[in-house]
Motif scaffolding. Structure first.
Motif, short mmCIF file in Angstrom:
data_model
loop_
_atom_site.label_atom_id
_atom_site.label_comp_id
_atom_site.label_asym_id
_atom_site.label_seq_id
_atom_site.Cartn_x
_atom_site.Cartn_y
_atom_site.Cartn_z
N PRO A 69 -7.29 9.27 -19.72
CA PRO A 69 -7.22 8.00 -18.99
C PRO A 69 -8.58 7.51 -18.55
O PRO A 69 -9.49 8.30 -18.28
CB PRO A 69 -6.34 8.35 -17.78
N VAL A 70 -8.72 6.20 -18.49
CA VAL A 70 -9.93 5.60 -17.92
C VAL A 70 -9.71 5.50 -16.41
O VAL A 70 -8.77 4.85 -15.95
CB VAL A 70 -10.18 4.20 -18.51
N LEU A 71 -10.54 6.19 -15.65
CA LEU A 71 -10.36 6.25 -14.21
C LEU A 71 -10.91 4.99 -13.55
O LEU A 71 -12.04 4.59 -13.78
CB LEU A 71 -11.05 7.49 -13.63
N THR A 72 -10.08 4.38 -12.70
CA THR A 72 -10.49 3.19 -11.95
C THR A 72 -11.23 3.62 -10.70
O THR A 72 -10.76 4.47 -9.96
CB THR A 72 -9.25 2.38 -11.55
N PRO A 73 -12.41 3.03 -10.43
CA PRO A 73 -13.11 3.39 -9.19
C PRO A 73 -12.35 2.88 -7.98
O PRO A 73 -11.88 1.75 -7.95
CB PRO A 73 -14.47 2.68 -9.34
N LEU A 74 -12.19 3.75 -7.00
CA LEU A 74 -11.50 3.40 -5.76
C LEU A 74 -12.49 3.58 -4.62
O LEU A 74 -12.84 4.71 -4.27
CB LEU A 74 -10.28 4.30 -5.57
N HIS A 75 -12.97 2.46 -4.09
CA HIS A 75 -14.00 2.50 -3.06
C HIS A 75 -13.34 2.63 -1.69
O HIS A 75 -12.75 1.68 -1.19
CB HIS A 75 -14.88 1.24 -3.13
N ARG A 76 -13.48 3.80 -1.10
CA ARG A 76 -12.73 4.09 0.10
C ARG A 76 -13.19 3.28 1.31
O ARG A 76 -12.39 2.94 2.17
CB ARG A 76 -12.84 5.59 0.44
N TRP A 77 -14.49 2.99 1.44
CA TRP A 77 -14.98 2.39 2.67
C TRP A 77 -15.43 0.94 2.51
O TRP A 77 -16.01 0.37 3.41
CB TRP A 77 -16.13 3.23 3.24
N ARG A 78 -15.15 0.33 1.39
CA ARG A 78 -15.62 -1.03 1.17
C ARG A 78 -14.80 -2.07 1.95
O ARG A 78 -15.32 -3.09 2.38
CB ARG A 78 -15.58 -1.36 -0.32
N TYR A 79 -13.50 -1.80 2.13
CA TYR A 79 -12.61 -2.78 2.78
C TYR A 79 -11.85 -2.14 3.94
O TYR A 79 -10.65 -2.33 4.10
CB TYR A 79 -11.63 -3.35 1.76
N LEU A 80 -12.56 -1.39 4.76
CA LEU A 80 -11.89 -0.64 5.83
C LEU A 80 -11.15 -1.54 6.81
O LEU A 80 -10.12 -1.15 7.36
CB LEU A 80 -12.92 0.20 6.60
N ASP A 81 -11.67 -2.74 7.07
CA ASP A 81 -11.04 -3.59 8.07
C ASP A 81 -9.99 -4.53 7.48
O ASP A 81 -9.49 -5.42 8.15
CB ASP A 81 -12.09 -4.41 8.83
N HIS A 82 -9.64 -4.33 6.21
CA HIS A 82 -8.60 -5.12 5.57
C HIS A 82 -7.24 -4.49 5.86
O HIS A 82 -7.14 -3.26 5.95
CB HIS A 82 -8.85 -5.18 4.06
N PRO A 83 -6.16 -5.28 6.00
CA PRO A 83 -4.83 -4.69 6.24
C PRO A 83 -4.42 -3.68 5.17
O PRO A 83 -3.72 -2.72 5.46
CB PRO A 83 -3.90 -5.91 6.24
N ALA A 84 -4.86 -3.91 3.92
CA ALA A 84 -4.54 -2.99 2.82
C ALA A 84 -5.81 -2.78 2.00
O ALA A 84 -6.06 -3.50 1.03
CB ALA A 84 -3.43 -3.56 1.96
N GLY A 96 -4.32 11.66 -9.54
CA GLY A 96 -5.61 12.17 -9.98
C GLY A 96 -6.01 11.74 -11.37
O GLY A 96 -7.16 11.90 -11.76
N ASP A 97 -5.06 11.17 -12.15
CA ASP A 97 -5.39 10.76 -13.51
C ASP A 97 -5.62 9.26 -13.62
O ASP A 97 -5.74 8.74 -14.73
CB ASP A 97 -4.28 11.19 -14.47
N ARG A 98 -5.69 8.56 -12.48
CA ARG A 98 -5.85 7.10 -12.55
C ARG A 98 -7.07 6.60 -11.78
O ARG A 98 -7.54 5.50 -12.05
CB ARG A 98 -4.60 6.41 -11.98
N PHE A 99 -7.56 7.38 -10.85
CA PHE A 99 -8.64 6.89 -9.99
C PHE A 99 -9.74 7.93 -9.85
O PHE A 99 -9.50 9.14 -9.91
CB PHE A 99 -8.12 6.56 -8.59
N ARG A 100 -10.95 7.44 -9.63
CA ARG A 100 -12.03 8.28 -9.13
C ARG A 100 -12.42 7.70 -7.78
O ARG A 100 -12.72 6.51 -7.65
CB ARG A 100 -13.22 8.33 -10.09
N VAL A 101 -12.37 8.53 -6.76
CA VAL A 101 -12.59 8.08 -5.39
C VAL A 101 -14.08 8.07 -5.13
O VAL A 101 -14.79 9.06 -5.34
CB VAL A 101 -11.87 9.01 -4.41
#
Length: 262
Positions: free
Chosen positions: A98-113, A251-256
């Motif tokens: 699978p091509v892992l999608t980057p998941l940026h944990r702290w980029r949108y901390l103040d967003h509801p989701a 774990g097969d869809r994202f890289r955190v």
């Protein structure tokens, strides 16, 4: 720092004293592990590319000079590691990487989701469902929020989907006084707490990988052998924890990904 999924490569130590065959190094592992290790190596180094056919049980017994039980068990282990998939009436094949999608944990901390905001910025359509219920803290959540185990909290379950496919599960725990009661109140956690006179000063995340629970596998539609990333997140106001969450990510869809200001 990037966190990704690593296949489970654990081995077992039952003794076997058969001589090496086909150029393989003799080990003290069961005979089926010689098959597992050789096929795993071929998948890892690209000798067997994604979509390639895996030898049948009969072919494995001849090539590696092992019994049919060992060949069957080797295929089962490779499938449990997520390296191969079985197709009824067709055999086994190397699983597509699978091509892992980057998941940026702290980029949108103040967003509801935050997950939705991140993926929407990458052109993905994200929706989510949620429901809240009162729940007793229990030992683990009481430890994380520094409260009594019998304290009643608001427990909120979330299921996030991208283009209809489940992407992430989350369960949030917060004091009853802070929890939203209407959709209008379901805004940024930072803003909602600030309305109660509480300023979030730190967000702490602890990431680990584990085998998914059956309910998680079903909810996320996980393939056999795929692990999940478990993010334990806690919002702090000074030295007081004011909210904590358990976030489950395939774990097969994202890289955190975490970025840290220098």
């Amino acid at each position: 720092m990037t966190v990704g999924y690593l296949p489970n490569t654990a081995t077992w130590g039952n003794a076997s004293h058969e001589p090496p065959r086909d150029g393989l190094v003799a080990t003290s592992d069961p005979v089926y592990l010689r098959v597992v290790e050789d096929i795993r190596r071929q998948i890892t180094d690209g000798t067997l590319p994604p979509g390639a056919s895996i030898p049948s049980r009969a072919q494995l017994t001849r090539k590696y000079q092992v019994g049919e039980t060992a060949a069957r068990h080797a295929l089962r282990v490779l499938a449990s590691e997520g390296l191969i998939i079985g197709r009824v009436g067709s055999g086994h094949y190397v699983r597509e990487r699978p091509v892992l999608t980057p998941l940026h944990r702290w980029r949108y901390l103040d967003h509801p989701a935050p997950l939705a905001a991140d993926l929407q910025s990458q052109g993905r359509r994200v929706t989510w469902d949620w429901h809240s219920e009162p729940a007793e803290a229990g030992p683990e959540i009481a430890r994380r929020l520094r409260i009594r185990e019998t304290t009643t909290l608001t427990k909120t379950h979330y299921v996030f989907r991208g283009d209809g496919r489940p992407l992430q599960l989350a369960t949030s725990y917060e004091p009853m006084d802070f929890a939203p009661h209407t959709e209008e109140e379901r805004r940024s956690l930072f803003a909602r707490l600030f309305a109660h006179g509480i300023k979030v000063t730190e967000v702490v995340e602890s990431v680990s990988t584990r085998v998914p629970r059956p309910a998680e596998s079903d909810a996320l539609d996980l393939s056999v052998g795929v692990h999940v990333l478990h993010v334990e997140r806690t919002h702090w106001a000074g030295d007081r924890p004011v909210e904590t969450s358990d976030i489950v990510i395939p774990g097969d869809r994202f890289r955190v990904t975490y970025s840290m200001p220098a």
